[in-house]
Design a protein around this motif. Structure first.
Motif: not given
Length: 105
Positions: A60-65
């Protein structure tokens, strides 16, 4: 026991240097729109002898990065100094079903 002191001292200096660099880069609590919590969530998937599959929090964090921004760090010597394996970091995007930006090739 004294022969291990220089190695331990070097490790402490490396960690403190990394923390200073991360604190500077994360002045707004993120690096390339990747939060500190997101980075911590992904760490077990890119370090150690037996990396774990990425967690939902990591993906989820990578998808927003900002992935092209993160890819600029792919050859940074700091990664290996803190135990991050760059090849695992690149694989992490595919494991999270995210596309690999051209900058990461």
């Amino acid at each position: 026991m004294a022969k291990y002191l220089p190695t331990a001292a070097l490790a402490v200096v490396a960690v403190l240097s990394l923390l200073s660099a991360v604190e500077f880069a994360m002045a707004e609590d993120s690096l390339c729109k990747m939060t500190e919590k997101g980075m911590v969530a992904c760490l077990p998937s890119v370090t150690g002898a037996s990396p774990t599959p990425p967690s939902d929090k990591c993906c989820a964090a990578l998808s927003k990065a900002d992935l092209p921004c993160l890819c600029k760090y792919k050859d940074s010597p700091v990664l290996s100094q803190v135990g991050v394996k760059p090849e695992l970091a690149r694989q992490l995007l595919a494991r999270c079903k995210l596309g690999l930006p051209g900058e990461c090739n």
